[in-house]
Motif scaffolding. Structure first.
Motif, short mmCIF file in Angstrom:
data_model
loop_
_atom_site.label_atom_id
_atom_site.label_comp_id
_atom_site.label_asym_id
_atom_site.label_seq_id
_atom_site.Cartn_x
_atom_site.Cartn_y
_atom_site.Cartn_z
N TYR A 172 0.84 -1.21 0.00
CA TYR A 172 0.00 0.00 0.00
C TYR A 172 0.86 1.25 0.00
N VAL A 173 1.97 1.21 0.71
CA VAL A 173 2.83 2.40 0.86
C VAL A 173 3.76 2.60 -0.32
N ASP A 174 3.62 1.79 -1.37
CA ASP A 174 4.42 2.01 -2.57
C ASP A 174 3.73 3.01 -3.51
N ASN A 175 2.53 3.40 -3.16
CA ASN A 175 1.74 4.31 -3.98
C ASN A 175 1.87 5.73 -3.44
N ILE A 176 2.30 6.66 -4.27
CA ILE A 176 2.52 8.04 -3.84
C ILE A 176 1.24 8.66 -3.28
N ALA A 177 0.12 8.40 -3.93
CA ALA A 177 -1.16 8.98 -3.47
C ALA A 177 -1.50 8.48 -2.07
N ASN A 178 -1.24 7.20 -1.79
CA ASN A 178 -1.54 6.63 -0.47
C ASN A 178 -0.67 7.25 0.61
N VAL A 179 0.62 7.41 0.33
CA VAL A 179 1.53 8.00 1.32
C VAL A 179 1.20 9.47 1.53
N THR A 180 0.85 10.16 0.45
CA THR A 180 0.47 11.57 0.55
C THR A 180 -0.76 11.73 1.42
N ASP A 181 -1.75 10.87 1.18
CA ASP A 181 -2.98 10.92 1.97
C ASP A 181 -2.69 10.67 3.45
N HIS A 182 -1.84 9.69 3.72
CA HIS A 182 -1.49 9.39 5.11
C HIS A 182 -0.77 10.57 5.76
N LEU A 183 0.14 11.18 5.03
CA LEU A 183 0.88 12.33 5.56
C LEU A 183 -0.05 13.48 5.93
N MET A 184 -1.02 13.73 5.09
CA MET A 184 -1.95 14.83 5.36
C MET A 184 -2.84 14.53 6.55
N ARG A 185 -3.08 13.23 6.83
CA ARG A 185 -3.91 12.85 7.98
C ARG A 185 -3.15 12.96 9.30
N ILE A 186 -1.83 12.80 9.26
CA ILE A 186 -1.06 12.81 10.52
C ILE A 186 -0.27 14.10 10.72
N ASP B 214 0.19 18.63 9.28
CA ASP B 214 -0.44 19.83 8.73
C ASP B 214 -0.05 20.07 7.27
N TYR B 215 0.65 19.12 6.68
CA TYR B 215 1.05 19.28 5.29
C TYR B 215 -0.17 19.35 4.38
N THR B 216 -0.07 20.17 3.33
CA THR B 216 -1.14 20.28 2.34
C THR B 216 -0.74 19.54 1.07
N GLN B 217 -1.73 19.32 0.21
CA GLN B 217 -1.47 18.64 -1.06
C GLN B 217 -0.42 19.40 -1.86
N ARG B 218 -0.50 20.73 -1.85
CA ARG B 218 0.44 21.55 -2.63
C ARG B 218 1.86 21.39 -2.10
N GLN B 219 2.02 21.34 -0.78
CA GLN B 219 3.36 21.21 -0.20
C GLN B 219 4.00 19.86 -0.53
N LEU B 220 3.17 18.84 -0.71
CA LEU B 220 3.70 17.50 -0.95
C LEU B 220 3.83 17.17 -2.44
N ALA B 221 3.23 17.98 -3.27
CA ALA B 221 3.26 17.73 -4.71
C ALA B 221 4.70 17.79 -5.23
N GLY B 222 5.01 16.88 -6.14
CA GLY B 222 6.33 16.89 -6.77
C GLY B 222 7.39 16.09 -6.04
N LYS B 223 7.10 15.64 -4.85
CA LYS B 223 8.09 14.85 -4.09
C LYS B 223 7.96 13.38 -4.49
N ASP B 224 9.11 12.71 -4.55
CA ASP B 224 9.06 11.29 -4.91
C ASP B 224 8.70 10.45 -3.70
N ILE B 225 8.49 9.17 -3.93
CA ILE B 225 7.98 8.28 -2.88
C ILE B 225 8.93 8.19 -1.69
N GLU B 226 10.23 8.18 -1.95
CA GLU B 226 11.19 8.07 -0.85
C GLU B 226 11.21 9.33 0.00
#
Length: 562
Positions: A303-317, A319-331
């Motif tokens: 599940y954590v190999d998917n960028i969208a899934n990790v991004t969603d988890h980060l935003m839940r735990i 204060d990061y926003t979608q814009r702040q996380l955009a463009g970053k790779d999975i690692e």
């Protein structure tokens, strides 16, 4: 190649703690890559391992090659971290485990590929067709479907799940067990023993009927001995399963209830695994394809190999926003997630420490010790380390560091590694190491005598401060008592001169905690040092170790008592 001879699941039991295989695999890779894995290299490996600072004990000195195979041919080979044929090589999965940033994630992938049968585990003719399963995957399914799985449920029923197509039968048997258990609350241990015996009798009925009840390393063919051996094995396999699943970071353990469950915030990851990973063993008769599959550090997909899934988890735990996380790779995203999880863990541990120091958990700490003594906890050695860290923290007045590992939720995960004290206490002008063990009898002396003294010497040299040590066990073996009595009187440069090691039975240590609780003020480092110095002074005038032991009891009784 190993042969499947029994009709129940087994899990690799060596090393007992998953994290401890990492330095051993690294040692093998750095010194033996490209060599054949044979008796000479195995003996050389175990000798090198014995000299390392991270390993305590190396098995039989008369059978070093067996000890080496026990360490490497089991979990490291079976889980695909090393390739031993035709020559020793570290696999891609092994490289990721040792040198990567997320060993738990690597470990999870390998557990999910562990299967019976395989080119590494071949069924004997007499049980052909018994196995068709990925054991860890199906145990995870049971935990998810049943919401938790107890130690007893796993050892009695889940280990009998040798074919994933029998899943519903085993799950229903556990549900029936739970229903029947309610009617046997007052006689639960007897109830479990009966169910355990029934399950083994059914599983091995053909062997029993044919009189094939002789077990290895014994000539006793009695049914009683046969069942006792099978119960011992299933207990060890269940323990190993619990420990290895815990290392993935997905599961929580209730030590008091002896059960395992998934952390609520990990359920999406678990459900993804159960929905997407094929339950059928693969490449059973094709060694090369199986090895390519097993050694691949990128499969199965999680599940954590998917960028969208990790991004969603980060935003839940956070204060990061979608814009702040955009463009970053999975690692990069995983690094950010791990940093937040580490911060959260530290905050949880800090909150624990503050609560402990207030003596609010005094009764719970004492109750936990009583449960440990009565065998009321799963993984008593870990709980003894954790609870003694809590007790030393409650005494306050110093910097108390537990060297056991915490999981991401701030709960105890695994005991301290073998190259350091269990607990380190720094009181500014002196330091105290605390070593705890559940070992009793001669095994206590053989396992703990030298390491405790060595850790003492290392701590004394490292800190440059006056150093003491408490050695705590449910009971102190006479050989251990005599050993520390002698070391305290002999100047040995390897241990920093004369040691100051004080053996305490757990009941005595609990009395010290009780005295501190009843004291008019919180004890200070000065109070602690007064106790340590008085015990050492009493040793100087003691006739022998037994006399000293009596004097230790007097010191315990009198500490902080007006």
């Amino acid at each position: 190649m190993a042969y499947l001879k029994n009709k129940a699941l087994f899990f690799t039991t060596s090393p007992r703690t998953p994290s401890k295989m990492i330095p051993e695999i690294q040692l093998l890779s750095e010194h033996f890559s490209g060599r054949k894995w044979n008796k000479p290299s195995q003996i050389e490996f175990i000798d090198l391992l014995a000299q390392s600072g991270f390993f305590e004990g190396c098995g039989s000195l008369n059978n070093k090659d067996f000890s080496a195979r026990d360490r490497i041919n089991r979990a490291p080979k079976a889980l695909g971290f090393v390739d031993l044929s035709p020559r020793i090589e570290l696999t891609d999965a092994g490289k990721a485990l040792i040198y990567g940033h997320r060993s738990q994630e690597v470990f999870l992938r390998q557990l999910l590929k562990f299967q019976f049968p395989s080119p590494y585990h071949v069924e004997t003719n007499n049980i052909k067709g018994t196995f068709f399963i990925k054991p860890y995957l199906e145990i995870m399914r049971l935990i998810r479907d049943l919401e938790s799985l107890s130690f007893d449920e796993l050892k009695i029923y889940a280990l009998m799940l040798t074919d994933y197509r029998q899943y519903d039968t085993v799950k229903n048997a556990i549900l029936n067990f739970r229903a029947e258990k309610e009617a046997h609350k007052g006689q639960y241990k007897k109830f479990v023993e009966e169910k355990w015996t029934d399950a083994l009798m059914q599983t091995y009925s053909e062997d029993i009927d044919a009189g094939k009840t002789k077990t290895r390393e014994t000539t006793d063919k009695s049914l009683k001995k046969f069942l006792t051996t099978k119960k011992s094995n299933t207990r060890d396999y269940t323990d190993a399963c619990f420990r290895y699943l815990r290392y993935t970071g997905l599961v929580s353990i209730s030590h008091r209830n002896r059960s395992i469950s998934f952390y609520p915030d990990k359920l999406k990851e678990v459900d993804f695994i159960l929905e997407n990973i094929d339950r059928r063993p693969v490449f059973v008769d094709d060694t090369e394809r199986y090895k390519a599959y097993l050694f691949d550090a990128t499969i199965p997909v999680l599940y954590v190999d998917n960028i969208a899934n990790v991004t969603d988890h980060l935003m839940r735990i956070s204060d990061y926003t979608q814009r702040q996380l955009a463009g970053k790779d999975i690692e990069e995203l995983k690094d950010m997630r791990d940093a937040i999880v580490a911060e959260r863990k530290e905050a949880v541990i800090k909150a624990q420490v503050n609560e402990i120091k207030s003596y609010a958990l005094y009764s719970e700490i004492i109750d936990t010790y009583n449960e440990i003594i009565s065998d009321g906890y799963y993984d008593a050695p870990l709980m003894l380390e954790y609870n003694t860290w809590r007790a030393m923290t409650m005494l306050d007045g110093g910097k108390i560091k537990g060297n056991f590992k915490f999981d991401d939720m701030g709960q105890p995960l695994s005991t301290a590694s073998g190259n350091m004290p269990d607990i380190e206490c720094d009181y500014d002008d002196f330091v105290l190491s605390v070593e705890v063990t559940m070992q009793q009898g001669q095994r206590q002396y053989e396992s703990e005598g030298e390491p405790v003294a060595r850790h003492f010497g290392q701590m004394k040299k490292r800190t440059g401060k006056e150093t003491y040590c408490l050695f705590i066990a449910p009971s102190i073996n006479n050989a251990s008592l005599a050993h520390f009595f002698a070391l305290n009187k002999i100047g040995i440069s390897y241990y920093g001169g004369k040691t100051k090691i004080i053996p305490l039975e757990l009941g005595q240590f609990m009395r010290l905690v009780e005295n501190s609780y009843n004291y008019r003020n919180h004890p200070t480092p000065c109070n602690i040092r007064q106790f340590l110095d008085e015990v050492m002074r009493q040793e100087e005038i003691a006739v022998d170790e037994n006399d000293w032991n009596d004097k230790i009891q007097e010191c315990v009784t009198q500490w902080l008592v007006a």
